[in-house]
Design a protein around this motif. Structure first.
Motif, PDB file in Angstrom:
ATOM      1  N   ASP A  71       0.834  -1.203   0.000  1.00 14.86           N
ATOM      2  CA  ASP A  71       0.000   0.000   0.000  1.00 14.86           C
ATOM      3  C   ASP A  71       0.868   1.252   0.000  1.00 14.86           C
ATOM      4  O   ASP A  71       1.841   1.345   0.766  1.00 14.86           O
ATOM      5  CB  ASP A  71      -0.899  -0.019   1.234  1.00 14.86           C
ATOM      6  N   PRO A  72       0.550   2.239  -0.833  1.00 15.84           N
ATOM      7  CA  PRO A  72       1.334   3.479  -0.848  1.00 15.84           C
ATOM      8  C   PRO A  72       1.465   4.154   0.523  1.00 15.84           C
ATOM      9  O   PRO A  72       2.532   4.674   0.845  1.00 15.84           O
ATOM     10  CB  PRO A  72       0.571   4.372  -1.827  1.00 15.84           C
ATOM     11  N   TYR A  73       0.414   4.143   1.316  1.00 15.57           N
ATOM     12  CA  TYR A  73       0.507   4.762   2.641  1.00 15.57           C
ATOM     13  C   TYR A  73       1.567   4.072   3.500  1.00 15.57           C
ATOM     14  O   TYR A  73       2.308   4.728   4.222  1.00 15.57           O
ATOM     15  CB  TYR A  73      -0.837   4.714   3.368  1.00 15.57           C
ATOM     16  N   TYR A  74       1.645   2.769   3.413  1.00 21.14           N
ATOM     17  CA  TYR A  74       2.665   2.029   4.182  1.00 21.14           C
ATOM     18  C   TYR A  74       4.053   2.310   3.608  1.00 21.14           C
ATOM     19  O   TYR A  74       4.984   2.643   4.341  1.00 21.14           O
ATOM     20  CB  TYR A  74       2.361   0.532   4.161  1.00 21.14           C
ATOM     21  N   ARG A  75       4.190   2.176   2.292  1.00 21.83           N
ATOM     22  CA  ARG A  75       5.506   2.353   1.647  1.00 21.83           C
ATOM     23  C   ARG A  75       6.073   3.750   1.870  1.00 21.83           C
ATOM     24  O   ARG A  75       7.282   3.917   1.996  1.00 21.83           O
ATOM     25  CB  ARG A  75       5.409   2.091   0.138  1.00 21.83           C
ATOM     26  N   LEU A  76       5.211   4.753   1.919  1.00 22.09           N
ATOM     27  CA  LEU A  76       5.664   6.134   2.056  1.00 22.09           C
ATOM     28  C   LEU A  76       5.835   6.579   3.507  1.00 22.09           C
ATOM     29  O   LEU A  76       6.280   7.690   3.766  1.00 22.09           O
ATOM     30  CB  LEU A  76       4.700   7.072   1.324  1.00 22.09           C
ATOM     31  N   GLY A  77       5.454   5.732   4.469  1.00 28.06           N
ATOM     32  CA  GLY A  77       5.709   6.033   5.864  1.00 28.06           C
ATOM     33  C   GLY A  77       4.553   6.616   6.654  1.00 28.06           C
ATOM     34  O   GLY A  77       4.755   7.072   7.782  1.00 28.06           O
ATOM     35  N   LEU A  78       3.331   6.618   6.095  1.00 27.47           N
ATOM     36  CA  LEU A  78       2.207   7.133   6.875  1.00 27.47           C
ATOM     37  C   LEU A  78       1.884   6.220   8.049  1.00 27.47           C
ATOM     38  O   LEU A  78       1.544   6.685   9.136  1.00 27.47           O
ATOM     39  CB  LEU A  78       0.958   7.284   5.992  1.00 27.47           C
ATOM     40  N   ARG A  79       1.999   4.929   7.842  1.00 27.33           N
ATOM     41  CA  ARG A  79       1.639   3.972   8.892  1.00 27.33           C
ATOM     42  C   ARG A  79       2.796   3.782   9.875  1.00 27.33           C
ATOM     43  O   ARG A  79       3.854   3.282   9.521  1.00 27.33           O
ATOM     44  CB  ARG A  79       1.275   2.620   8.280  1.00 27.33           C
ATOM     45  N   ALA A  80       2.580   4.196  11.117  1.00 25.23           N
ATOM     46  CA  ALA A  80       3.601   4.021  12.151  1.00 25.23           C
ATOM     47  C   ALA A  80       3.654   2.569  12.592  1.00 25.23           C
ATOM     48  O   ALA A  80       4.716   2.034  12.902  1.00 25.23           O
ATOM     49  CB  ALA A  80       3.301   4.916  13.347  1.00 25.23           C
ATOM     50  N   GLU A  81       2.483   1.931  12.627  1.00 24.73           N
ATOM     51  CA  GLU A  81       2.412   0.539  13.050  1.00 24.73           C
ATOM     52  C   GLU A  81       1.055  -0.024  12.651  1.00 24.73           C
ATOM     53  O   GLU A  81       0.134   0.721  12.304  1.00 24.73           O
ATOM     54  CB  GLU A  81       2.615   0.404  14.552  1.00 24.73           C
ATOM     55  N   TYR A  82       0.964  -1.339  12.707  1.00 24.97           N
ATOM     56  CA  TYR A  82      -0.325  -1.990  12.503  1.00 24.97           C
ATOM     57  C   TYR A  82      -0.354  -3.278  13.309  1.00 24.97           C
ATOM     58  O   TYR A  82       0.675  -3.829  13.683  1.00 24.97           O
ATOM     59  CB  TYR A  82      -0.600  -2.263  11.021  1.00 24.97           C
ATOM     60  N   GLU A  83      -1.581  -3.713  13.589  1.00 24.00           N
ATOM     61  CA  GLU A  83      -1.809  -5.001  14.224  1.00 24.00           C
ATOM     62  C   GLU A  83      -2.716  -5.794  13.300  1.00 24.00           C
ATOM     63  O   GLU A  83      -3.639  -5.237  12.694  1.00 24.00           O
ATOM     64  CB  GLU A  83      -2.473  -4.840  15.584  1.00 24.00           C
ATOM     65  N   LEU A  84      -2.469  -7.077  13.213  1.00 27.43           N
ATOM     66  CA  LEU A  84      -3.232  -7.956  12.335  1.00 27.43           C
ATOM     67  C   LEU A  84      -3.872  -9.038  13.185  1.00 27.43           C
ATOM     68  O   LEU A  84      -3.188  -9.696  13.974  1.00 27.43           O
ATOM     69  CB  LEU A  84      -2.288  -8.556  11.287  1.00 27.43           C
ATOM     70  N   PHE A  85      -5.180  -9.177  13.046  1.00 33.22           N
ATOM     71  CA  PHE A  85      -5.942 -10.117  13.872  1.00 33.22           C
ATOM     72  C   PHE A  85      -6.741 -11.064  12.987  1.00 33.22           C
ATOM     73  O   PHE A  85      -7.287 -10.646  11.961  1.00 33.22           O
ATOM     74  CB  PHE A  85      -6.943  -9.369  14.761  1.00 33.22           C
ATOM     75  N   LEU A  86      -6.875 -12.300  13.413  1.00 38.86           N
ATOM     76  CA  LEU A  86      -7.798 -13.242  12.809  1.00 38.86           C
ATOM     77  C   LEU A  86      -9.182 -12.859  13.303  1.00 38.86           C
ATOM     78  O   LEU A  86      -9.372 -12.595  14.494  1.00 38.86           O
ATOM     79  CB  LEU A  86      -7.449 -14.669  13.234  1.00 38.86           C
ATOM     80  N   TRP A  87     -10.150 -12.792  12.378  1.00 35.18           N
ATOM     81  CA  TRP A  87     -11.487 -12.376  12.739  1.00 35.18           C
ATOM     82  C   TRP A  87     -12.459 -13.521  12.554  1.00 35.18           C
ATOM     83  O   TRP A  87     -12.465 -14.172  11.505  1.00 35.18           O
ATOM     84  CB  TRP A  87     -11.926 -11.185  11.897  1.00 35.18           C
ATOM     85  N   GLY A  88     -13.246 -13.756  13.573  1.00 32.13           N
ATOM     86  CA  GLY A  88     -14.278 -14.772  13.502  1.00 32.13           C
ATOM     87  C   GLY A  88     -15.553 -14.227  14.105  1.00 32.13           C
ATOM     88  O   GLY A  88     -15.541 -13.243  14.830  1.00 32.13           O
ATOM     89  N   LYS A  89     -16.650 -14.868  13.781  1.00 33.71           N
ATOM     90  CA  LYS A  89     -17.936 -14.439  14.307  1.00 33.71           C
ATOM     91  C   LYS A  89     -18.786 -15.665  14.583  1.00 33.71           C
ATOM     92  O   LYS A  89     -18.594 -16.709  13.970  1.00 33.71           O
ATOM     93  CB  LYS A  89     -18.636 -13.509  13.335  1.00 33.71           C
ATOM     94  N   PRO A  90     -19.734 -15.565  15.488  1.00 34.74           N
ATOM     95  CA  PRO A  90     -20.628 -16.689  15.739  1.00 34.74           C
ATOM     96  C   PRO A  90     -21.493 -16.972  14.502  1.00 34.74           C
ATOM     97  O   PRO A  90     -21.864 -16.041  13.774  1.00 34.74           O
ATOM     98  CB  PRO A  90     -21.493 -16.209  16.905  1.00 34.74           C
ATOM     99  N   ASP A  91     -21.822 -18.208  14.295  1.00 32.12           N
ATOM    100  CA  ASP A  91     -22.623 -18.616  13.129  1.00 32.12           C
ATOM    101  C   ASP A  91     -23.983 -17.942  13.101  1.00 32.12           C
ATOM    102  O   ASP A  91     -24.541 -17.712  12.015  1.00 32.12           O
ATOM    103  CB  ASP A  91     -22.802 -20.131  13.100  1.00 32.12           C
ATOM    104  N   PHE A  92     -24.559 -17.599  14.273  1.00 33.47           N
ATOM    105  CA  PHE A  92     -25.907 -17.021  14.265  1.00 33.47           C
ATOM    106  C   PHE A  92     -25.983 -15.673  13.575  1.00 33.47           C
ATOM    107  O   PHE A  92     -27.056 -15.212  13.224  1.00 33.47           O
ATOM    108  CB  PHE A  92     -26.509 -16.952  15.676  1.00 33.47           C
ATOM    109  N   PHE A  93     -24.833 -15.016  13.337  1.00 34.18           N
ATOM    110  CA  PHE A  93     -24.842 -13.772  12.581  1.00 34.18           C
ATOM    111  C   PHE A  93     -25.052 -14.021  11.094  1.00 34.18           C
ATOM    112  O   PHE A  93     -25.378 -13.105  10.346  1.00 34.18           O
ATOM    113  CB  PHE A  93     -23.550 -12.968  12.783  1.00 34.18           C
ATOM    114  N   GLY A  94     -24.830 -15.256  10.651  1.00 33.26           N
ATOM    115  CA  GLY A  94     -25.006 -15.569   9.234  1.00 33.26           C
ATOM    116  C   GLY A  94     -24.006 -14.827   8.374  1.00 33.26           C
ATOM    117  O   GLY A  94     -22.932 -14.432   8.824  1.00 33.26           O
ATOM    118  N   VAL A  95     -24.377 -14.615   7.125  1.00 34.96           N
ATOM    119  CA  VAL A  95     -23.519 -13.882   6.195  1.00 34.96           C
ATOM    120  C   VAL A  95     -23.599 -12.401   6.547  1.00 34.96           C
ATOM    121  O   VAL A  95     -24.684 -11.849   6.698  1.00 34.96           O
ATOM    122  CB  VAL A  95     -23.978 -14.110   4.736  1.00 34.96           C
TER     123      VAL A  95
END
Length: 98
Positions: A71-95
């Motif tokens: 991403d240009p924002y990352y490559r150019l230094g706008l992003r100081a840091e990021y966190e990456l998370f696995l996302w899940g949800k209960p089945d009752f939420f459906g699509v």
């Protein structure tokens, strides 16, 4: 695989957002099949963006990291840091459509 990235912007790097938003938005549009949704985060309405949030639909964590780092924002230094998370949800939420 659903992943979520939360970005924090670098202090004093607002000029990157101002000068390169078209390039960043083009990158998001080009990759919208893998970045299901993305947008800025603000502390309150009208405030300068503090960072951002992306929701990924990818095959691996490495694929998400590759997108973040291309991403240009990352490559150019706008992003100081990021966190990456696995996302899940209960089945009752459906699509969930965002």
């Amino acid at each position: 695989m659903k992943l979520v990235a939360i970005f924090k912007d670098a202090t004093g790097a607002e000029w990157i957002r101002e000068r390169h938003s078209a390039e960043h938005l083009g990158f998001l549009e080009k990759n919208k099949n893998k970045i299901a949704i993305g947008g800025s985060l603000r502390r309150h309405a009208g405030a300068t963006p503090y960072g951002g949030l992306w929701v990924f639909s990818v095959s691996s964590k490495e694929e998400a990291i590759g997108l973040i780092e291309a991403d240009p924002y990352y490559r150019l230094g706008l992003r100081a840091e990021y966190e990456l998370f696995l996302w899940g949800k209960p089945d009752f939420f459906g699509v969930v459509e965002l």
